[in-house]
Design an enzyme around this catalytic site. Structure first.
Site, PDB file in Angstrom:
ATOM      1  N   ASP A  10     -11.529   5.475   6.353  1.00  0.00           N
ATOM      2  CA  ASP A  10     -11.058   4.924   5.077  1.00  0.00           C
ATOM      3  C   ASP A  10     -11.789   3.640   4.713  1.00  0.00           C
ATOM      4  OD1 ASP A  10      -9.586   5.201   2.788  1.00  0.00           O
ATOM      5  OD2 ASP A  10      -7.751   4.319   3.586  1.00  0.00           O
ATOM      6  N   LYS A  31       3.198  -6.326   8.558  1.00  0.00           N
ATOM      7  CA  LYS A  31       3.286  -5.083   7.788  1.00  0.00           C
ATOM      8  C   LYS A  31       4.632  -4.441   8.072  1.00  0.00           C
ATOM      9  CE  LYS A  31       0.593  -0.967   6.670  1.00  0.00           C
ATOM     10  NZ  LYS A  31      -0.781  -0.461   6.638  1.00  0.00           N
ATOM     11  N   GLY A  66       0.846  -1.185   0.000  1.00  0.00           N
ATOM     12  CA  GLY A  66       0.000   0.000   0.000  1.00  0.00           C
ATOM     13  C   GLY A  66       0.874   1.224   0.000  1.00  0.00           C
ATOM     14  N   GLY A 100       3.348   0.807   3.273  1.00  0.00           N
ATOM     15  CA  GLY A 100       4.131  -0.384   3.590  1.00  0.00           C
ATOM     16  C   GLY A 100       3.788  -1.594   2.749  1.00  0.00           C
TER      17      GLY A 100
END
Ligand SMILES: Nc1ncnc2c1ncn2[C@@H]1O[C@H](COP(=O)(O)OP(=O)(O)OP(=O)(O)O)[C@@H](O)[C@H]1O
Length: 472
Positions: free
Chosen positions: A212, A116, A91, A94
């Site tokens: 989000d 991540k 993304g 990361g």
């Protein structure tokens, strides 16, 4: 402002991206990068703190137990205790890797985790370090069946690593692409929306506004239930629970004992909620804390609102097609933005596209502000389906009210949405036991086939901190 990754439905790679715009330079349209279908925008400075690592929801599960035993055996967990198996996705901030504990814990099955990995140096240059820190703080606070569990977090050289629960089922964007006409059935959409609503409700009660929501950020667990991911655009605020006192009309009051409306009817003031810690670790208690115990008074019972209805942020944050009008206009926004995005999410799941999508991101934003909501017409097979369609369109219309004050959920939070007709019959408490629309084992096979594998040599090599994590 960071560049956005362009992604169309045809070349979807399961990554989504975000844009950061400093408040000082925000003139809402001129400063956006209008190239990406799903780019997001942000700047917010919020106090953060890492909360408890006690996770009652996961305490009896093998991945949690394995991590606990590993920690007990070696102390601090680090990168060399894991074997990275393959990259799951990347993304804006990361890369996420599938991994396992390098030396299996005796007596426990080998568990998968998602790690991540964030390059802190690179993020500092891009002024996005704060987003990574916010995500770490928030993940540390969570303990909910539809939200990720943070098993461990550590730094390795200039990398920050978060070891989380692994979701083998991919995300709901990819799942939608596999549906006939790329649309979920009403019952599937209801299931995913209901679980997402519960996750948002919990976040709000923890003082987190997610900001989000989009199908790419809703992952599917091994058991087919959902897990919201990606918290780097969220913001945290203090939650001060409130008691809403209904104002009864005269006609109603005459049917009831007038005394019920006087303070003498209520039990003395007593604390109702004290479970929310503020960022400095001190307990917060409800400001209005009176509850009447008399049944006759029930009709006039005040209602507890434990969500940050009045929280305000001025950050320009979100994903273009999902941005709420109040975010675009910069007037300040709170938890109602999550109800707007829930409306867009439900719309996309049902109709295969978002409601205000324009030719480019600029037009999309104009449409969000000005264009009335319309629904595509599809043939329905039965009167039951028609009935469901009417209900869901009513709910979507209420979620997509351009004025946040008139939006469903803006007064009492999630409870208003949960009691909408569309969700009638949903057993909120037991939804975890409902069979999900898709079983992940098949999805996993599809996904696995498309993911790059590490060679045996790479997997077995002693661990070294890589110079580059295959980052950008
Ligand atoms: N727990 C998980 N299990 C399986 N896959 C995951 C998990 N977490 C993330 N992924 C995959 O990795 C990808 C990138 O993760 P994530 O969205 O958290 O990164 P990001 O850099 O924060 O992205 P964004 O640009 O949306 O902010 C996701 O799209 C998803 O496909």
């Amino acid at each position: 402002m960071a560049a956005a990754i362009t992604r169309d439905e045809s070349d979807y790679d399961s990554s989504s991206s975000s844009i950061t715009i400093p408040d000082s330079s925000r003139s809402w349209m001129s400063n956006l990068s209008f190239g990406s279908r799903r780019s997001s925008v942000s700047l917010c400075s919020v106090e953060t703190s890492l909360y408890s690592s006690h996770k009652p929801h996961k305490a009896n599960q093998a991945p949690w137990e394995a991590m606990k035993r590993l920690r007990r055996a070696i102390g601090q967990v680090g990168l060399d205790h894991f074997r990275l198996l393959r990259r799951l996705g990347s993304g804006d901030i990361g890369n996420v890797y599938l991994c396992q504990i390098r030396n299996p814990v005796v007596g426990l099955p080998q568990c998968f985790y998602a790690m991540k990995v964030v390059d802190r140096e690179a993020l500092a240059i891009r002024k996005k370090l704060q987003r990574a820190d916010m995500e770490k703080d928030i993940l540390g606070m969570l303990d909910h069946p539809f939200l990720p569990t943070l098993y461990a977090e550590f730094d390795a050289s200039h990398y920050s690593c978060l070891v989380m629960e692994y979701c083998p089922g991919g995300d709901l964007y990819a799942a939608r692409q596999r549906q006939p006409e790329k649309r979920f059935s009403i019952s599937s959409a209801k299931f995913y929306a209901a679980e997402t609503l519960l996750a948002l409700e919990y976040l709000h009660m923890m003082g987190i506004v997610y900001r989000d929501l989009k199908p790419e950020n809703v992952l599917v667990r091994g058991d087919g239930h959902i897990m919201l991911s990606d918290f780097d655009l969220s913001f945290k605020c203090d939650v001060v629970p409130k008691l809403l006192r209904p104002i009864p009309n005269l006609e109603d009051t005459e049917k009831y004992d007038k005394n019920c409306l006087t303070p003498s009817c209520a039990t003395p003031m007593q604390p109702v909620l004290s479970c929310f810690s503020s960022s400095n670790g001190k307990k917060k208690t409800a400001t209005v804390t009176t509850i009447t115990e008399q049944a006759d008074c029930q009709k006039f019972d005040p209602e507890l609102v434990a969500e940050p209805i009045n929280a305000k942020s001025k950050s320009f944050v979100g994903t273009h097609e999902y941005l709420a009008p109040e975010v675009i206009s910069g007037q300040g926004h709170g938890s109602a933005v999550d109800w707007w995005t829930l409306g867009v999410f439900l719309y996309e799941m049902l109709y295969g596209r978002t409601p205000f999508k324009g030719e480019n991101n600029e037009k999309t934003l104009i449409n969000i502000l000005r264009q009335p909501l319309t629904f595509p017409r599809f043939s329905v097979n039965s009167s039951k389906q028609l009935e469901e369609m009417v209900k869901v369109e009513d709910l979507i219309s209420k979620l997509l009210m351009k004025n946040p004050k008139k939006r469903i959920g803006s007064l009492k939070g999630s409870v208003e949405i949960k009691s909408h007709e569309f969700f009638k019959g949903v057993n909120w408490a037991l939804i975890r036991s409902v069979r999900p629309p898709e079983v992940p084992s098949d999805l996993y096979k599809i996904r696995k086939a498309h993911l790059p594998k590490l060679s045996k040599e790479e997997r077995d090599a002693p661990y070294q901190i890589p110079r580059h994590f295959d980052y950008f």
